[in-house]
Design a protein around this motif. Structure first.
Motif, PDB file in Angstrom:
ATOM      1  N   LEU A  13     -14.248 -39.769 -33.622  1.00 34.30           N
ATOM      2  CA  LEU A  13     -15.354 -39.835 -34.925  1.00 34.30           C
ATOM      3  C   LEU A  13     -15.348 -40.311 -35.659  1.00 34.30           C
ATOM      4  CD1 LEU A  13     -17.402 -37.154 -35.104  1.00 34.30           C
ATOM      5  CD2 LEU A  13     -15.737 -35.859 -36.432  1.00 34.30           C
ATOM      6  N   SER A  14     -13.923 -40.407 -36.514  1.00 33.83           N
ATOM      7  CA  SER A  14     -14.214 -41.119 -37.387  1.00 33.83           C
ATOM      8  C   SER A  14     -14.851 -42.739 -37.122  1.00 33.83           C
ATOM      9  CB  SER A  14     -13.084 -41.656 -38.178  1.00 33.83           C
ATOM     10  OG  SER A  14     -11.830 -42.211 -37.400  1.00 33.83           O
ATOM     11  N   ARG A  15     -14.196 -43.567 -35.674  1.00 34.43           N
ATOM     12  CA  ARG A  15     -14.543 -44.703 -35.282  1.00 34.43           C
ATOM     13  C   ARG A  15     -16.056 -44.532 -34.996  1.00 34.43           C
ATOM     14  NH1 ARG A  15     -11.668 -45.664 -30.674  1.00 34.43           N
ATOM     15  NH2 ARG A  15     -12.814 -47.709 -30.571  1.00 34.43           N
ATOM     16  N   SER A  16     -16.338 -44.056 -34.454  1.00 33.77           N
ATOM     17  CA  SER A  16     -18.133 -44.135 -34.094  1.00 33.77           C
ATOM     18  C   SER A  16     -18.601 -43.890 -36.096  1.00 33.77           C
ATOM     19  CB  SER A  16     -18.350 -42.291 -33.369  1.00 33.77           C
ATOM     20  OG  SER A  16     -17.850 -42.121 -32.542  1.00 33.77           O
TER      21      SER A  16
ATOM     22  N   LYS B 246      -8.582 -40.254 -29.220  1.00 36.32           N
ATOM     23  CA  LYS B 246      -8.161 -38.675 -29.557  1.00 36.32           C
ATOM     24  C   LYS B 246      -9.300 -38.199 -30.512  1.00 36.32           C
ATOM     25  CE  LYS B 246      -3.693 -39.412 -30.992  1.00 36.32           C
ATOM     26  NZ  LYS B 246      -2.656 -39.650 -32.052  1.00 36.32           N
ATOM     27  N   PRO B 247     -10.196 -37.658 -30.497  1.00 37.20           N
ATOM     28  CA  PRO B 247     -11.064 -36.932 -30.181  1.00 37.20           C
ATOM     29  C   PRO B 247     -11.381 -37.133 -32.162  1.00 37.20           C
ATOM     30  CG  PRO B 247     -10.718 -35.170 -29.130  1.00 37.20           C
ATOM     31  CD  PRO B 247      -9.558 -36.291 -29.261  1.00 37.20           C
ATOM     32  N   SER B 248     -10.596 -37.261 -33.145  1.00 37.58           N
ATOM     33  CA  SER B 248     -10.391 -37.567 -34.164  1.00 37.58           C
ATOM     34  C   SER B 248     -11.100 -38.826 -34.413  1.00 37.58           C
ATOM     35  CB  SER B 248      -9.174 -37.108 -34.889  1.00 37.58           C
ATOM     36  OG  SER B 248      -8.622 -37.228 -34.468  1.00 37.58           O
ATOM     37  N   HIS B 249      -9.734 -39.369 -34.732  1.00 37.23           N
ATOM     38  CA  HIS B 249     -10.087 -40.741 -33.905  1.00 37.23           C
ATOM     39  C   HIS B 249     -11.618 -41.682 -33.493  1.00 37.23           C
ATOM     40  CE1 HIS B 249      -5.543 -42.136 -33.820  1.00 37.23           C
ATOM     41  NE2 HIS B 249      -5.933 -41.163 -34.831  1.00 37.23           N
TER      42      HIS B 249
ATOM     43  N   LEU C 259     -15.486 -34.626 -27.860  1.00 39.09           N
ATOM     44  CA  LEU C 259     -15.867 -34.890 -29.039  1.00 39.09           C
ATOM     45  C   LEU C 259     -17.070 -33.095 -28.117  1.00 39.09           C
ATOM     46  CD1 LEU C 259     -17.048 -37.246 -31.790  1.00 39.09           C
ATOM     47  CD2 LEU C 259     -14.947 -36.312 -31.322  1.00 39.09           C
ATOM     48  N   GLY C 260     -17.969 -32.878 -27.790  1.00 42.44           N
ATOM     49  CA  GLY C 260     -18.190 -31.838 -27.904  1.00 42.44           C
ATOM     50  C   GLY C 260     -19.706 -32.033 -28.445  1.00 42.44           C
ATOM     51  N   LEU C 261     -20.623 -30.996 -28.490  1.00 45.04           N
ATOM     52  CA  LEU C 261     -21.870 -31.031 -29.209  1.00 45.04           C
ATOM     53  C   LEU C 261     -22.087 -30.421 -30.673  1.00 45.04           C
ATOM     54  CD1 LEU C 261     -25.029 -32.032 -28.601  1.00 45.04           C
ATOM     55  CD2 LEU C 261     -25.813 -30.620 -28.258  1.00 45.04           C
ATOM     56  N   PHE C 262     -21.854 -29.096 -30.533  1.00 45.79           N
ATOM     57  CA  PHE C 262     -21.876 -28.854 -32.138  1.00 45.79           C
ATOM     58  C   PHE C 262     -20.746 -29.018 -32.487  1.00 45.79           C
ATOM     59  CE2 PHE C 262     -25.313 -26.908 -29.701  1.00 45.79           C
ATOM     60  CZ  PHE C 262     -25.966 -26.760 -30.630  1.00 45.79           C
ATOM     61  N   ASN C 263     -20.543 -29.837 -34.201  1.00 43.77           N
ATOM     62  CA  ASN C 263     -19.587 -30.288 -35.180  1.00 43.77           C
ATOM     63  C   ASN C 263     -18.320 -31.136 -34.460  1.00 43.77           C
ATOM     64  OD1 ASN C 263     -19.239 -28.121 -36.986  1.00 43.77           O
ATOM     65  ND2 ASN C 263     -18.873 -26.768 -35.481  1.00 43.77           N
ATOM     66  N   GLY C 264     -18.704 -31.791 -33.372  1.00 44.03           N
ATOM     67  CA  GLY C 264     -18.417 -33.581 -32.932  1.00 44.03           C
ATOM     68  C   GLY C 264     -19.907 -33.891 -33.439  1.00 44.03           C
ATOM     69  N   VAL C 265     -20.187 -34.096 -32.014  1.00 40.22           N
ATOM     70  CA  VAL C 265     -21.908 -34.943 -31.827  1.00 40.22           C
ATOM     71  C   VAL C 265     -23.168 -34.994 -32.743  1.00 40.22           C
ATOM     72  CG1 VAL C 265     -23.110 -36.023 -30.347  1.00 40.22           C
ATOM     73  CG2 VAL C 265     -21.689 -36.519 -29.841  1.00 40.22           C
ATOM     74  N   GLN C 266     -22.065 -33.811 -32.999  1.00 42.17           N
ATOM     75  CA  GLN C 266     -24.011 -33.276 -34.289  1.00 42.17           C
ATOM     76  C   GLN C 266     -23.937 -34.099 -35.294  1.00 42.17           C
ATOM     77  OE1 GLN C 266     -23.801 -29.270 -35.695  1.00 42.17           O
ATOM     78  NE2 GLN C 266     -26.202 -29.618 -36.076  1.00 42.17           N
ATOM     79  N   LYS C 267     -21.925 -34.507 -35.599  1.00 39.16           N
ATOM     80  CA  LYS C 267     -21.699 -35.064 -36.839  1.00 39.16           C
ATOM     81  C   LYS C 267     -22.272 -36.544 -37.470  1.00 39.16           C
ATOM     82  CE  LYS C 267     -17.841 -32.088 -38.044  1.00 39.16           C
ATOM     83  NZ  LYS C 267     -16.805 -32.354 -38.150  1.00 39.16           N
ATOM     84  N   ILE C 268     -22.298 -36.524 -35.776  1.00 44.99           N
ATOM     85  CA  ILE C 268     -22.753 -38.571 -35.826  1.00 44.99           C
ATOM     86  C   ILE C 268     -24.501 -38.961 -36.076  1.00 44.99           C
ATOM     87  CG2 ILE C 268     -22.312 -40.762 -33.971  1.00 44.99           C
ATOM     88  CD1 ILE C 268     -20.294 -39.257 -33.129  1.00 44.99           C
TER      89      ILE C 268
ATOM     90  N   GLU D  87     -17.608 -45.197 -38.721  1.00 47.51           N
ATOM     91  CA  GLU D  87     -17.383 -46.783 -38.853  1.00 47.51           C
ATOM     92  C   GLU D  87     -18.557 -48.040 -38.527  1.00 47.51           C
ATOM     93  OE1 GLU D  87     -12.846 -45.575 -40.172  1.00 47.51           O
ATOM     94  OE2 GLU D  87     -12.638 -47.018 -38.827  1.00 47.51           O
ATOM     95  N   MET D  88     -18.094 -47.879 -36.618  1.00 46.57           N
ATOM     96  CA  MET D  88     -18.816 -48.751 -36.678  1.00 46.57           C
ATOM     97  C   MET D  88     -20.652 -48.147 -36.437  1.00 46.57           C
ATOM     98  SD  MET D  88     -18.873 -50.467 -33.620  1.00 46.57           S
ATOM     99  CE  MET D  88     -17.180 -50.297 -32.943  1.00 46.57           C
ATOM    100  N   LEU D  89     -21.574 -47.276 -36.529  1.00 42.69           N
ATOM    101  CA  LEU D  89     -22.453 -47.203 -37.173  1.00 42.69           C
ATOM    102  C   LEU D  89     -22.827 -47.879 -38.202  1.00 42.69           C
ATOM    103  CD1 LEU D  89     -23.625 -43.158 -35.844  1.00 42.69           C
ATOM    104  CD2 LEU D  89     -25.032 -45.717 -35.536  1.00 42.69           C
ATOM    105  N   GLU D  90     -21.461 -47.753 -39.486  1.00 41.84           N
ATOM    106  CA  GLU D  90     -21.648 -48.641 -40.563  1.00 41.84           C
ATOM    107  C   GLU D  90     -21.574 -49.455 -39.826  1.00 41.84           C
ATOM    108  OE1 GLU D  90     -18.846 -45.991 -43.390  1.00 41.84           O
ATOM    109  OE2 GLU D  90     -20.261 -46.004 -44.472  1.00 41.84           O
ATOM    110  N   LYS D  91     -20.677 -50.137 -40.011  1.00 45.47           N
ATOM    111  CA  LYS D  91     -20.826 -51.759 -39.582  1.00 45.47           C
ATOM    112  C   LYS D  91     -22.155 -52.612 -38.962  1.00 45.47           C
ATOM    113  CE  LYS D  91     -16.166 -52.034 -38.787  1.00 45.47           C
ATOM    114  NZ  LYS D  91     -15.477 -52.483 -37.097  1.00 45.47           N
TER     115      LYS D  91
END
Ligand code: XMP
Length: 255
Positions: free
Chosen positions: A33-36, A28-31, A60-69, A38-42
């Motif tokens: 985003l948060s899993r991305s 799911k997109p919301s998962h 996720l889309g680019l703006f407001n999605g991947v942009q946050k990552i 978390e993975m980066l932090e680890k």
């Protein structure tokens, strides 16, 4: 700061040549985003950059999605590369690059098969305007790469036969690319490309682990950065795996 300098500084600071391919399995997109995040932090202490692909941009889309990552990666001091393999006519290519740069990406990956004029020239122009990077595909990591990158073609300048990827390596130099992708699965191709590029255009090498590429062989042949996805993101313990991949790579460089 130019993309090449950013990568250099990050690799020095992290003592890592590992670029994480953040290719999470469908969710799911919301998962995602948060899993991305978390993975980066680890794995953050063990990598020098992150590479994002359609695995995240499509759901996720680019703006407001991947942009946050991308912003999250930047907050952690990591450059972000978009693996969009730009491969269209110039006006479309320019739009693709501009959107990704506006979303914060430090570099995009592009395919030299479309050529310079009305092909990748506009991408290099927008990269210059926005002080971002362009990484050129030179020899891909998968088996079928031979059918395109490995074919023998007539060099239009010399009219002599030449492997396609050798001409692409020469274009990486003459077009002023910030990096050249050569699969870790083909160390002999890395060596051939390194003979042309030397240290002027760093080689980015995907295909470690899941695709069968070997860290030591790729680095010895001249790869500067290793792109690693599934071997880390699907590991039971991604942080430990990233740590040991970094240590292996460090060991090869220091030998
Ligand atoms: P794995 O899971 O095989 O993921 O470690 C590798 C990542 O890199 C991408 N990939 C490539 N990207 N040129 C590229 O620009 C290539 O030759 C190439 N081979 C793999 C792949 O899509 C994944 O994100």
């Amino acid at each position: 700061m130019s993309f090449q300098i950013k990568m250099n500084c990050s690799a020095k600071e992290t003592k890592s040549r590992i670029i994480l391919a953040l290719d999470l399995p469908p969710d799911k997109p919301s998962h995602l985003l948060s899993r991305s995040m978390e993975m980066l932090e680890k794995v953050r202490p063990y990598i020098c950059a992150v590479k994002i692909n359609h695995h995240l941009v499509l759901p996720l889309g680019l703006f407001n999605g991947v942009q946050k990552i991308v912003a999250f990666a930047h907050n952690q001091g990591l450059p972000a590369i978009m693996d969009c393999k730009i491969n269209d006519i110039g006006s479309t290519n320019r739009a693709i690059a501009e959107y990704y740069y506006k979303a914060g990406f430090d570099a995009v990956i592009a395919s030299p098969f479309v050529g310079w004029s009305e092909g990748l020239q506009p991408v290099f122009e927008v990269a210059k305007e926005m002080d971002r990077g362009v990484i050129l595909l030179v020899y891909m990591s998968h088996k079928g790469a031979e059918e395109g990158y490995g074919q023998t073609v007539l060099n239009p300048e010399t009219e002599k036969p030449s492997p396609q990827y050798i001409l692409f390596a020469e274009k990486a130099l003459s077009w002023g690319a910030d990096g050249a992708v050569v699969g870790a699965t083909y160390p002999e191709k890395i060596r051939g490309v390194y003979e042309i590029l030397g240290d002027r255009v760093p080689i980015y090498s995907p295909g470690i682990g899941a695709q069968g590429g070997i860290i030591e062989a790729a680095l010895r042949a001249g790869a500067q950065y290793l792109i690693v996805g599934r071997a880390i993101v699907l590991a039971e313990n991604p942080a430990e795996t990233a740590k040991s991949i970094r240590a292996l790579a460090q060991g090869c460089v220091e030998k």
